[in-house]
Structure formats: structure tokens, C-alpha cells
Design an enzyme around this catalytic site. Structure first.
Site, PDB file in Angstrom:
ATOM      1  N   GLU A  95      65.219  54.837  53.123  1.00  0.00           N
ATOM      2  CA  GLU A  95      64.413  54.318  54.236  1.00  0.00           C
ATOM      3  C   GLU A  95      63.080  55.070  54.365  1.00  0.00           C
ATOM      4  OE1 GLU A  95      63.262  51.803  56.518  1.00  0.00           O
ATOM      5  OE2 GLU A  95      65.080  51.185  55.480  1.00  0.00           O
ATOM      6  N   HIS A  97      61.154  56.213  51.888  1.00  0.00           N
ATOM      7  CA  HIS A  97      60.208  55.580  50.950  1.00  0.00           C
ATOM      8  C   HIS A  97      59.750  54.224  51.486  1.00  0.00           C
ATOM      9  CE1 HIS A  97      62.742  58.024  48.031  1.00  0.00           C
ATOM     10  NE2 HIS A  97      61.537  58.486  47.800  1.00  0.00           N
ATOM     11  N   ASP A 229      57.368  66.083  52.791  1.00  0.00           N
ATOM     12  CA  ASP A 229      56.930  67.076  51.807  1.00  0.00           C
ATOM     13  C   ASP A 229      55.541  67.565  52.214  1.00  0.00           C
ATOM     14  OD1 ASP A 229      59.039  66.817  49.431  1.00  0.00           O
ATOM     15  OD2 ASP A 229      58.672  64.830  50.248  1.00  0.00           O
ATOM     16  N   MET A 263      65.599  62.448  55.631  1.00  0.00           N
ATOM     17  CA  MET A 263      66.090  61.670  54.481  1.00  0.00           C
ATOM     18  C   MET A 263      65.470  62.221  53.199  1.00  0.00           C
ATOM     19  SD  MET A 263      66.038  57.787  55.807  1.00  0.00           S
ATOM     20  CE  MET A 263      67.077  57.289  57.154  1.00  0.00           C
TER      21      MET A 263
END
Ligand SMILES: Nc1ncnc2c1ncn2[C@@H]1O[C@H](COP(=O)(O)OP(=O)(O)OP(=O)(O)O)[C@@H](O)[C@H]1O
Ligand SMILES: CC(C)(CO)[C@@H](O)C(=O)[O-]
Ligand code: BAL
Length: 393
Positions: A95, A97, A229, A263
Site C-alpha cells: 500500500e 508504493h 526512507d 509498511m
């Protein structure tokens, strides 16, 4: 149309209709339940077993594996004045991405998703060979999203999946992941060498190198990265600025599981026991954020809140028997400047800051019979990262 693979398994195709510039594949099904379809003639047309209740349009998605085809396709879009947003990924889509692709479709006429497990960002002892690969599910998710976008006025399309070979991406030399490896690399220092870069010394060199290649190839108006990130976003922004790359870097908020775990494709390595304890990182960062919101500004005060949570959970796990506990090590908990990721002593409210951290979930000491294990059997350590931006006030 040279060498462009047309997506969609045969059993999902009922009729192919060309409408203007788009080829549309129409599928009649009940609730998109593909298993309710069967072949009805040698022409590979399909009829649902029961009367259709919903019509879904699947548009053509290009799957491109080689560079000349990608360039030709991109030039055609440029001639048609269609903007492109690029979402670089390593596949195993979730989810998080999909939220990037959705953001890209809101701002661009066409979205390109790259799926490429880039060897140069994995250290020699990292998980390149076991990195999760879910190609069919990745395509299905992108196709489903595009069908949804088709029904929303003003949204762009998931146009292309670029899934190159390593020979295409590294045409001169085989990729070399050693720290002193040879090849053509992009290095962004000092930010690439701290925090994540300290534990993964070739990581940001590999990321910057592959992103430079992808940006050169796709020539996207905008490129999309996840806040999850955060240090990667800082490296990419710096690369775009310092190399005068003509693209805009867009950052999308972190998607989380219900309990707060960020996630991540690598979460599949976590079995039930390590998964439950792995939430410690997001809980620790959340506690530090609460300290900031409550008015604390000094590094010591803010980070103490995070360490209290981490230490408490570590003590609880230590007290359990080896067949019940999941031990972890904190690699770092950081309070940093959002532009450089360098540590700060206090938060400047006008600028804000980034709280980030990494923990290593250790291999289980004793596995119980019938226990739900992750991919790989919970025998290798799993690195989890997370962060929370402290917004300027
Ligand atoms: N939970 C998430 N929320 C928002 N963006 C995310 C999330 N997870 C990944 N992304 C973004 O998706 C892009 C592709 O990431 P990648 O394919 O490495 O997935 P990943 O889940 O981060 O995998 P890994 O477990 O290897 O770190 C990156 O820009 C990344 O920041
Ligand atoms: C940006 C990226 C796709 C480069 O390989 C990767 O680092 C990732 O998935 O975040
Ligand atoms: N999500 C960044 C890619 C990596 O950790 O390898």
C-alpha cells in the site's frame, strides 16, 4: 508500436476496444472476481458464468524491459505534451508504493513505475538474493489501481512498468557491490555516509547511481519517493540539486499498518513474534514526537522519551523465556536537521527536524512448533527503519 508488451492475462480479456489514443480492455465481471470467468470460444472471448453486474475498464499498461523502447515511448509522450511522473521501486509492492503511484497520477498525465532490484545498493552480505519478488501481484495491484483511476476524472494513468535487466542498467561492467568496487558511481557525501550509510556503507552510492540512471532514462517531470526512507529522500534531493537534474522531487507520507509499523517490503521476513515486537520503533519515535508537541526542544529531552520506550520493551522481552521473546538491538535513534540529516542539539522551530531510527530484529532463539514464521524462517536479522518529521511551527 515496437517491442511493447501488452499486459493482461488472456483469461481476463473479453474485448479489446480502441478509443482515441488509448487501447481499452473491457472486462465484465461480478466484483472483479476473475475466477468466475471461463473461455467460451476458440477466439478466446470470455463469458461470465453469471450475469454481469459491473464493467471494469482495464487500460493498456506498457511493460518495457529495454532502453531503446523506453526512450521511444517517452519521446512519443513528450510529443503529445503528456507529463510523466516516475515512481522508482524494487517491487514487492504494498500500500505504501501504491500511495506513491496515486500521488503521481494526481499530478501527471502518465505514471511510470520502475521495478528493479538494484544490486549496487546491497552490501555483499545483505539480502540481495532473497529480496522478496512478487511480479504477478505487483502488476495486478497496478492494474487495479489504474482501473480505479480511470473512473476518477482528472487523474493520470499508470502507463508503464519499466523492469530492466541488470545488463541494461549496468552496460559496461557487472555491478560491483564492494566498498572499493569499480564502476561508474554517484556518491553524495557526507549525507550518504551517516545513519543508514554507516550500517550500509554502499547503500546510498547504489541508490544515487541507479536513480541517476532512471532519471536520465525516464526524463520525468516529477519523481516520487516515500517519507519512510527519509535519508534516501535527502540524498535524492541533493543529487537533483547538485547535478542540475531537471525534475521535481516529491515526497509522499509514510503508510503504516494499523498498529503503527511502517509498511515495508522486508516486513515479510518478520514472523508473528518479531512482527509484534517490531512496532517498538514506531512507538519510540511517536513518544519522542509527543515530547516535541508538548513543548520540549532539546535533544536530550526529546530522545529520552524514545529511549524510555525502547528500553522498556527490551526489558520486557529480556524477562521472557527464549521460546517466547523476540530480542532486538537499536542501531540508532536520531534527531537531525531535515536538510542534511546531521545530528542537532535542539530543534529550531522555524526549521523543524527529523526523528529517525533503525532497529535490528534478531533471529529467534527458539522456534515453537507450529509458530507462524516469516519468509526465511526468522533465522536472519531484519533491519527496520522509521522516522517522523517534526514540522516547523
Ligand atoms: N510505508 C511506506 N510509505 C510510503 N512510501 C513507502 C513505504 N514503503 C516504501 N515506500 C517508498 O517506496 C519506494 C520504493 O521502496 P522499496 O521498493 O524499497 O520498498 P520498501 O518497502 O521500502 O522496501 P524495503 O523493505 O526494501 O525497504 C521508496 O521511495 C520508498 O520510500
Ligand atoms: C529508490 C530505489 C528504488 C532505488 O533502487 C530503492 O532504494 C527503493 O526502493 O527505495
Ligand atoms: N527502501 C530502500 C531500499 C533498501 O532498503 O534497500
Amino acid at each position: 508500436m515496437p517491442m511493447i508488451y501488452k499486459l493482461l492475462p488472456m483469461q481476463t480479456i473479453i474485448s479489446q476496444v480502441t478509443t482515441g489514443a488509448h487501447t481499452t480492455l473491457r472486462l465484465f465481471s461480478r466484483q472483479l472476481n476473475l475466477s468466475s470467468l471461463r473461455f467460451s470460444s476458440s477466439k478466446a472471448t470470455l463469458k461470465p458464468k453469471s450475469p454481469p453486474t459491473k464493467m471494469v475498464d482495464y487500460r493498456l499498461m506498457h511493460i518495457i524491459r529495454d532502453i531503446p523502447t523506453l526512450r521511444t515511448h517517452r519521446r512519443n509522450l513528450l510529443r503529445s505534451n503528456l507529463t510523466v511522473g516516475l515512481v522508482p521501486t524494487m517491487g514487492a509492492l504494498h500500500e505504501g508504493h501504491i500511495s506513491l503511484v496515486r500521488a503521481a497520477a494526481a499530478e501527471n498525465a502518465r505514471v511510470f513505475v520502475s521495478i528493479y532490484i538494484n544490486p549496487t545498493q546491497f552490501g555483499v552480505s545483505e539480502d540481495l538474493s532473497t529480496y522478496p519478488q512478487t511480479w504477478e501481484s505487483d502488476l495486478a495491484q497496478l492494474r487495479a489501481l489504474d482501473a480505479e483511476l480511470a473512473e476518477t476524472p482528472g487523474m493520470g494513468r499508470v502507463d508503464t512498468v519499466f523492469a530492466p535487466s541488470t545488463k541494461a542498467m549496468y552496460p559496461t561492467l557487472p555491478p560491483d557491490s564492494r566498498e572499493d568496487g569499480v564502476g561508474s558511481f554517484v556518491q553524495i557525501t557526507p549525507v550518504g555516509g551517516i545513519l543508514e550509510g554507516k550500517s550500509r556503507p554502499v547503500f546510498f552510492r547504489g541508490v544515487a547511481t541507479v536513480c541517476m540512471k532512471l532519471f536520465n532514462l525516464v526524463q520525468a517531470e516529477r519523481v516520487y519517493f516515500g517519507q519512510k526512507d527519509v535519508q534516501q529522500t535527502v540524498v535524492i534531493r541533493r543529487m537533483v540539486k547538485d547535478f542540475h537534474l531537471d525534475t521535481q522531487v516529491m515526497i509522499v507520507p509514510t503508510s503504516r499498518e494499523e498498529d503503527g509499523l511502517a509498511m515495508s517490503s522486508r516486513n515479510v521476513y518478520l514472523g508473528a513474534r518479531r512482527r509484534a515486537v517490531g512496532v517498538v520503533l514506531s512507538r519510540a519515535l511517536r513518544a519522542a514526537e509527543e515530547a516535541y508537541v508538548a513543548g520540549k526542544r532539546s535533544r536530550d529531552e526529546i530522545l529520552a522519551a524514545a529511549w524510555n520506550v525502547a528500553n522498556q520493551v527490551a526489558l520486557e522481552q529480556d524477562a521472557l523465556a527464549p521460546e517466547q521473546r523476540a530480542l532486538f538491538e537499536v542501531d540508532y535513534i536520531s534527531l537531525a536537521d531535515p536538510d542534511t540529516m546531521e545530528e542537532i542539539e535542539a530543534v529550531d522551530e522555524r526549521k523543524g527536524a527529523v526523528l529517525s531510527g533503525a532497529v535490528k530484529m534478531l533471529p529467534l532463539e527458539q522456534i515453537q512448533p507450529g509458530e507462524v514464521l516469516g519468509q526465511g524462517g526468522d533465522v536472519a536479522p531484519v533491519r527496520l527503519i522509521d522516522n517522523i518529521p517534526l514540522e516547523p511551527r
